[in-house]
Design an enzyme around this catalytic site. Structure first.
Site, short mmCIF file in Angstrom:
data_model
loop_
_atom_site.label_atom_id
_atom_site.label_comp_id
_atom_site.label_asym_id
_atom_site.label_seq_id
_atom_site.Cartn_x
_atom_site.Cartn_y
_atom_site.Cartn_z
N CYS A 40 0.85 -1.20 0.00
CA CYS A 40 0.00 0.00 0.00
C CYS A 40 0.89 1.25 0.00
CB CYS A 40 -0.89 -0.02 1.24
SG CYS A 40 -1.95 1.43 1.42
N SER A 42 0.61 3.93 1.87
CA SER A 42 0.87 4.57 3.17
C SER A 42 2.26 4.21 3.72
CB SER A 42 -0.20 4.17 4.19
OG SER A 42 -1.43 4.75 3.82
N HIS A 45 4.98 6.31 2.19
CA HIS A 45 5.21 7.65 2.73
C HIS A 45 6.37 7.63 3.74
CE1 HIS A 45 2.02 9.97 0.92
NE2 HIS A 45 1.08 9.17 1.36
N HIS A 61 0.58 -2.63 6.89
CA HIS A 61 -0.63 -2.40 7.68
C HIS A 61 -1.84 -3.04 7.03
CE1 HIS A 61 -0.67 0.58 4.57
NE2 HIS A 61 -1.97 0.65 4.72
N CYS A 166 -7.14 -2.94 4.22
CA CYS A 166 -6.91 -1.50 4.00
C CYS A 166 -7.67 -1.02 2.78
CB CYS A 166 -5.43 -1.15 3.90
SG CYS A 166 -5.21 0.61 3.52
ZN LIG Z 1 -3.18 1.19 3.19
#
Ligand SMILES: [Zn+2]
Ligand SMILES: [Zn+2]
Length: 365
Positions: A40, A42, A45, A61, A166
């Site tokens: 993903c 996130s 980042h 996550h 997610c």
């Molecule tokens: Zn995610």
């Protein structure tokens, strides 16, 4: 126990896949053998230095697996349960939890890179390793708070289940839970990555009439069509907002930003019609800010909403998403572009950075 995991030691450097020590689960915690984890944005980042939690850290996550062992006092799951990891493990009793917004509960007063008691279970020699979002599933095993491991039906394939944790929940939930898209409405989705595609199918499920998908990449626009977009706009050709306003006679009823970038959030706001709702789903870098006309807000009565994790009630919604998938109402198989072993996680992130994939999945075997 020894576990193989992908560790982020510093930004702008590849993750290091190596062996760490994982402690026993403590009070209220469960040990999960990870089956699959989604690649993903996130986590990326952190890898790019746009979010700055403490390092070193095991990222990941979006995961699913099987409960291997439970710590003292665990009542919500037992060994053998198939679980989807919930990256907003909550306390159960605060105003957010009892008010139906558990995603806004931090679970405990400790930062979300630690277990609830403020310590970590991962170590490399004498160095403590943090847990991303109290999940840290880029690893063969993870210890999570019991509210972070949601049991689901065992006929749900574990290699796909991670995506429910997610991208599916975040996207579908933004359409259904946060914005509450209405039948017959017009919808705009800016950004057609893993989350954006799920906003599109959430809007489709909610009965939207027109779903306009925007992206810069042709392959993502093709995915968008597959997931229910009725119209597509190639943003690389410019004038995105003007085109949406033309197509919808002054703006959409519901706009969603699924990238996490100030400029596209501003575009989503402008492309929202009078009285409409603009929902920010994308996660921006920490230092990004938006500018919108202050006078426009009262005069248009537009609503601006934030949606974290699809405003999920994870213990209710994650099993529900699984049911929708098993009933053929949610597309998840179509999201999966590639599978990689954990050892190739950096290759998987390069593919994400190049926009080559809808979603890649790491399989821990
Ligand atoms: Zn995610
Ligand atoms: Zn709470």
């Amino acid at each position: 126990m020894k576990v193989k995991a992908a560790v982020c030691y510093e930004p702008h450097a590849p993750l290091v896949v190596e062996e760490l020590e994982l402690d026993e689960p403590k009070e209220g915690e469960v040990l999960v053998r990870i089956a699959s984890a989604g690649v993903c944005h996130s986590d990326y980042h952190v890898m790019k230095g746009e979010w700055n939690p403490p390092l070193p850290m095991v990222l990941g996550h979006e995961g699913a697996g099987v409960v291997e062992k439970v710590g003292p006092g665990v009542t919500l799951s037992q060994p053998g349960d198939h679980v989807i990891l919930n990256f907003r493990p909550n306390c159960g009793w605060c105003k957010f939890c009892t008010g139906g917004r558990p995603v806004l509960c931090n679970g405990a007063s400790t930062p979300r890179w630690f277990m609830f008691d403020g310590s970590v279970r991962l170590h490399k020699g004498s160095t403590d390793i943090h847990h991303f979002a109290r999940v840290a599933c880029f690893a063969e095993y993870a210890i999570v708070p019991q509210s972070g491991a949601v049991p689901v039906r065992k006929d749900m394939p574990l290699d796909k289940a991670c995506l429910v944790g997610c991208s599916v929940m975040t996207g579908v939930g933004a359409a259904i839970n946060t914005a509450k898209v209405t039948p017959g409405s017009s919808v705009l989705v800016i950004g057609c990555g893993g989350v954006g595609l799920n906003v599109i199918q959430g809007a489709r499920l909610a009965g939207a009439d027109r779903i306009i998908a925007v992206d810069m990449l042709e392959n993502k626009l093709a995915f968008a069509r597959e997931f229910g977009a009725t119209d597509i706009i190639d943003a690389s050709k410019g004038e995105t907002v003007e085109r949406v306003l033309d197509m919808t006679d002054g703006g959409v009823d519901f706009a969603f930003e699924a990238i996490g970038y100030s400029k596209t959030i501003e575009q989503a706001y402008t492309a929202t019609g009078v009285g409409g709702t603009m929902t920010v789903v994308g996660m921006a870098p920490e230092d990004d800010n938006i500018t919108i006309s202050a006078l426009d807000i009262p005069r248009t009565e537009k609503t601006i909403k934030g949606s974290w994790y699809g405003s999920a009630r994870p213990w209710l919604d994650l099993p529900k998403m699984v049911d929708l998938y098993m009933d053929g109402k949610l597309q998840i198989d179509e999201m999966v572009s590639r599978y990689y072993p954990l050892d190739e996680i950096n290759v998987a992130y390069d593919a994400l950075a190049n926009g080559e994939v809808a979603r890649s999945i790491l399989q821990m075997n």
